[in-house]
Scaffold this motif. Structure first.
Motif, PDB file in Angstrom:
ATOM      1  N   ILE A 109       0.883  -1.169   0.000  1.00 14.39           N
ATOM      2  CA  ILE A 109       0.000   0.000   0.000  1.00 14.39           C
ATOM      3  C   ILE A 109       0.915   1.211   0.000  1.00 14.39           C
ATOM      4  CG2 ILE A 109      -1.860   1.225   1.162  1.00 14.39           C
ATOM      5  CD1 ILE A 109      -2.418  -1.371   2.732  1.00 14.39           C
ATOM      6  N   MET A 110       0.903   1.984  -1.071  1.00 13.92           N
ATOM      7  CA  MET A 110       1.840   3.104  -1.199  1.00 13.92           C
ATOM      8  C   MET A 110       1.249   4.426  -0.715  1.00 13.92           C
ATOM      9  SD  MET A 110       4.404   1.486  -2.086  1.00 13.92           S
ATOM     10  CE  MET A 110       5.477   2.880  -2.206  1.00 13.92           C
ATOM     11  N   SER A 111      -0.040   4.615  -0.906  1.00 16.14           N
ATOM     12  CA  SER A 111      -0.684   5.833  -0.414  1.00 16.14           C
ATOM     13  C   SER A 111      -2.167   5.563  -0.242  1.00 16.14           C
ATOM     14  CB  SER A 111      -0.455   7.007  -1.379  1.00 16.14           C
ATOM     15  OG  SER A 111      -1.064   6.759  -2.630  1.00 16.14           O
ATOM     16  N   GLY A 112      -2.784   6.385   0.583  1.00 15.77           N
ATOM     17  CA  GLY A 112      -4.202   6.215   0.833  1.00 15.77           C
ATOM     18  C   GLY A 112      -4.749   7.327   1.682  1.00 15.77           C
ATOM     19  N   ASP A 113      -6.066   7.309   1.863  1.00 16.93           N
ATOM     20  CA  ASP A 113      -6.720   8.401   2.593  1.00 16.93           C
ATOM     21  C   ASP A 113      -6.897   8.112   4.077  1.00 16.93           C
ATOM     22  OD1 ASP A 113      -8.699   6.511   2.452  1.00 16.93           O
ATOM     23  OD2 ASP A 113     -10.201   7.815   1.538  1.00 16.93           O
ATOM     24  N   ILE A 114      -6.327   7.004   4.583  1.00 14.49           N
ATOM     25  CA  ILE A 114      -6.416   6.750   6.020  1.00 14.49           C
ATOM     26  C   ILE A 114      -5.027   6.811   6.653  1.00 14.49           C
ATOM     27  CG2 ILE A 114      -8.502   5.352   5.791  1.00 14.49           C
ATOM     28  CD1 ILE A 114      -6.823   2.903   6.355  1.00 14.49           C
ATOM     29  N   ASP A 115      -5.005   7.103   7.922  1.00 13.12           N
ATOM     30  CA  ASP A 115      -3.760   7.244   8.667  1.00 13.12           C
ATOM     31  C   ASP A 115      -3.291   5.874   9.140  1.00 13.12           C
ATOM     32  OD1 ASP A 115      -1.631   8.087  10.179  1.00 13.12           O
ATOM     33  OD2 ASP A 115      -2.850   8.986  11.764  1.00 13.12           O
ATOM     34  N   LEU A 116      -2.143   5.436   8.647  1.00 14.69           N
ATOM     35  CA  LEU A 116      -1.559   4.157   9.056  1.00 14.69           C
ATOM     36  C   LEU A 116      -0.302   4.360   9.895  1.00 14.69           C
ATOM     37  CD1 LEU A 116      -1.945   2.156   5.705  1.00 14.69           C
ATOM     38  CD2 LEU A 116      -3.403   2.054   7.722  1.00 14.69           C
ATOM     39  N   SER A 117      -0.062   5.580  10.325  1.00 10.13           N
ATOM     40  CA  SER A 117       1.182   5.892  11.037  1.00 10.13           C
ATOM     41  C   SER A 117       1.314   5.176  12.377  1.00 10.13           C
ATOM     42  CB  SER A 117       1.325   7.397  11.236  1.00 10.13           C
ATOM     43  OG  SER A 117       0.295   7.888  12.070  1.00 10.13           O
ATOM     44  N   SER A 118       0.225   4.674  12.929  1.00 18.52           N
ATOM     45  CA  SER A 118       0.319   3.941  14.198  1.00 18.52           C
ATOM     46  C   SER A 118       1.142   2.657  14.041  1.00 18.52           C
ATOM     47  CB  SER A 118      -1.075   3.607  14.723  1.00 18.52           C
ATOM     48  OG  SER A 118      -1.744   2.746  13.818  1.00 18.52           O
ATOM     49  N   LEU A 119       1.298   2.174  12.808  1.00 22.77           N
ATOM     50  CA  LEU A 119       2.047   0.953  12.560  1.00 22.77           C
ATOM     51  C   LEU A 119       3.557   1.132  12.731  1.00 22.77           C
ATOM     52  CD1 LEU A 119       0.063  -0.291   9.447  1.00 22.77           C
ATOM     53  CD2 LEU A 119      -0.128  -1.115  11.794  1.00 22.77           C
ATOM     54  N   TRP A 120       4.028   2.361  12.602  1.00 19.02           N
ATOM     55  CA  TRP A 120       5.458   2.638  12.800  1.00 19.02           C
ATOM     56  C   TRP A 120       5.658   3.761  13.815  1.00 19.02           C
ATOM     57  CZ3 TRP A 120       3.085   3.097   8.014  1.00 19.02           C
ATOM     58  CH2 TRP A 120       2.763   4.387   7.615  1.00 19.02           C
ATOM     59  N   ALA A 121       4.780   3.810  14.813  1.00 22.08           N
ATOM     60  CA  ALA A 121       4.779   4.881  15.811  1.00 22.08           C
ATOM     61  C   ALA A 121       6.083   4.957  16.604  1.00 22.08           C
ATOM     62  CB  ALA A 121       3.607   4.712  16.766  1.00 22.08           C
ATOM     63  N   SER A 122       6.811   3.862  16.702  1.00 17.46           N
ATOM     64  CA  SER A 122       8.055   3.879  17.480  1.00 17.46           C
ATOM     65  C   SER A 122       9.227   4.477  16.708  1.00 17.46           C
ATOM     66  CB  SER A 122       8.416   2.454  17.915  1.00 17.46           C
ATOM     67  OG  SER A 122       8.664   1.661  16.765  1.00 17.46           O
ATOM     68  N   LYS A 123       9.018   4.814  15.441  1.00 21.75           N
ATOM     69  CA  LYS A 123      10.089   5.378  14.608  1.00 21.75           C
ATOM     70  C   LYS A 123       9.942   6.893  14.514  1.00 21.75           C
ATOM     71  CE  LYS A 123      11.118   1.189  12.970  1.00 21.75           C
ATOM     72  NZ  LYS A 123      12.326   0.498  12.991  1.00 21.75           N
ATOM     73  N   ASN A 124      11.052   7.573  14.310  1.00 25.13           N
ATOM     74  CA  ASN A 124      11.052   9.012  14.071  1.00 25.13           C
ATOM     75  C   ASN A 124      11.238   9.264  12.587  1.00 25.13           C
ATOM     76  OD1 ASN A 124      10.910   9.754  16.846  1.00 25.13           O
ATOM     77  ND2 ASN A 124      13.086   9.273  17.040  1.00 25.13           N
ATOM     78  N   GLU A 125      10.667  10.360  12.092  1.00 26.26           N
ATOM     79  CA  GLU A 125      10.813  10.691  10.681  1.00 26.26           C
ATOM     80  C   GLU A 125      12.291  10.783  10.350  1.00 26.26           C
ATOM     81  OE1 GLU A 125       9.026  13.711   7.322  1.00 26.26           O
ATOM     82  OE2 GLU A 125       8.371  13.876   9.395  1.00 26.26           O
ATOM     83  N   GLY A 126      12.673  10.142   9.274  1.00 26.24           N
ATOM     84  CA  GLY A 126      14.077  10.095   8.887  1.00 26.24           C
ATOM     85  C   GLY A 126      14.761   8.802   9.305  1.00 26.24           C
ATOM     86  N   ASP A 127      14.192   8.095  10.280  1.00 25.74           N
ATOM     87  CA  ASP A 127      14.754   6.810  10.703  1.00 25.74           C
ATOM     88  C   ASP A 127      14.453   5.750   9.651  1.00 25.74           C
ATOM     89  OD1 ASP A 127      15.525   7.948  13.069  1.00 25.74           O
ATOM     90  OD2 ASP A 127      14.021   6.937  14.313  1.00 25.74           O
ATOM     91  N   TYR A 128      15.327   4.730   9.592  1.00 21.53           N
ATOM     92  CA  TYR A 128      15.053   3.597   8.722  1.00 21.53           C
ATOM     93  C   TYR A 128      13.759   2.929   9.201  1.00 21.53           C
ATOM     94  CZ  TYR A 128      15.298  -0.889   6.422  1.00 21.53           C
ATOM     95  OH  TYR A 128      14.981  -1.984   5.678  1.00 21.53           O
ATOM     96  N   GLY A 129      12.857   2.655   8.291  1.00 19.38           N
ATOM     97  CA  GLY A 129      11.599   1.997   8.630  1.00 19.38           C
ATOM     98  C   GLY A 129      10.450   2.947   8.893  1.00 19.38           C
ATOM     99  N   PHE A 130      10.700   4.270   8.906  1.00 21.99           N
ATOM    100  CA  PHE A 130       9.604   5.216   9.094  1.00 21.99           C
ATOM    101  C   PHE A 130       8.770   5.223   7.814  1.00 21.99           C
ATOM    102  CE2 PHE A 130       7.561   9.334   8.819  1.00 21.99           C
ATOM    103  CZ  PHE A 130       7.002   9.456  10.078  1.00 21.99           C
ATOM    104  N   GLY A 131       7.476   4.967   7.950  1.00 18.74           N
ATOM    105  CA  GLY A 131       6.580   4.927   6.795  1.00 18.74           C
ATOM    106  C   GLY A 131       6.541   3.575   6.112  1.00 18.74           C
ATOM    107  N   TYR A 132       7.148   2.564   6.746  1.00 19.98           N
ATOM    108  CA  TYR A 132       7.194   1.236   6.154  1.00 19.98           C
ATOM    109  C   TYR A 132       6.955   0.187   7.232  1.00 19.98           C
ATOM    110  CZ  TYR A 132       9.273  -3.114   4.520  1.00 19.98           C
ATOM    111  OH  TYR A 132       9.483  -4.431   4.202  1.00 19.98           O
ATOM    112  N   VAL A 133       6.160  -0.803   6.906  1.00 21.99           N
ATOM    113  CA  VAL A 133       5.981  -1.948   7.802  1.00 21.99           C
ATOM    114  C   VAL A 133       5.587  -3.162   6.962  1.00 21.99           C
ATOM    115  CG1 VAL A 133       3.546  -1.521   8.337  1.00 21.99           C
ATOM    116  CG2 VAL A 133       4.965  -2.713   9.985  1.00 21.99           C
ATOM    117  N   ASN A 134       6.123  -4.309   7.333  1.00 22.24           N
ATOM    118  CA  ASN A 134       5.783  -5.568   6.685  1.00 22.24           C
ATOM    119  C   ASN A 134       4.688  -6.216   7.519  1.00 22.24           C
ATOM    120  OD1 ASN A 134       5.748  -7.980   5.322  1.00 22.24           O
ATOM    121  ND2 ASN A 134       7.972  -8.128   5.193  1.00 22.24           N
TER     122      ASN A 134
END
Length: 136
Positions: free
Chosen positions: A41-66
């Motif tokens: 899922i590359m983009s969408g109208d819902i907030d999925l940021s809770s899936l990588w909440a432990s990461k900071n913007e710029g960190d490896y894995g921010f905005g990505y989860v398997n």
């Protein structure tokens, strides 16, 4: 032997578009010489940021989860469980619509080192080099 054809991958892509329309943008790709398919899922109208909440913007894995397709539960994915279950179901059923296609099956038995599945697959939110973006 595990294998997925280009036509079967195309059916997954088509079914995702039919189910979700313009709500999400997906990347559906065949990999590993046809052994596997990755649905991201590359983009969408819902907030999925809770899936990588432990990461900071710029960190490896921010905005990505398997997403683990074997453990899609409320404990792991909260209120997004139904979304991931729908995607999982589409991946398993859509390939059968292709000419000569087959639905997903897994007759593997790791206890006896026997692996027999239609194909392998991954569900991701974003990619390691391109994070998920929420659009208005």
């Amino acid at each position: 032997m595990a294998y997925i054809t280009t036509a079967e991958v195309k059916e997954i892509r088509t079914a995702l578009k039919e189910e979700f329309g313009k709500k999400f943008k997906f990347s559906v790709s065949k990999r590993s010489g046809g052994l596997a398919v990755t649905v991201a899922i590359m983009s969408g109208d819902i907030d999925l940021s809770s899936l990588w909440a432990s990461k900071n913007e710029g960190d490896y894995g921010f905005g990505y989860v398997n997403i683990n397709p074997y453990h899609i539960t409320d404990d792991n994915y909260g209120d997004k469980v139904e979304l991931f279950k729908k995607i999982d179901n589409i991946i398993k059923t859509a390939p059968a619509k292709a000419e000569g296609g087959r639905a997903y099956f897994d007759h593997s038995d790791s206890m006896t080192d026997y692996f027999h599945t239609a194909f392998y697959y991954d569900i991701e939110v974003g990619k390691w080099d391109k994070p998920y973006t929420q659009v208005a």
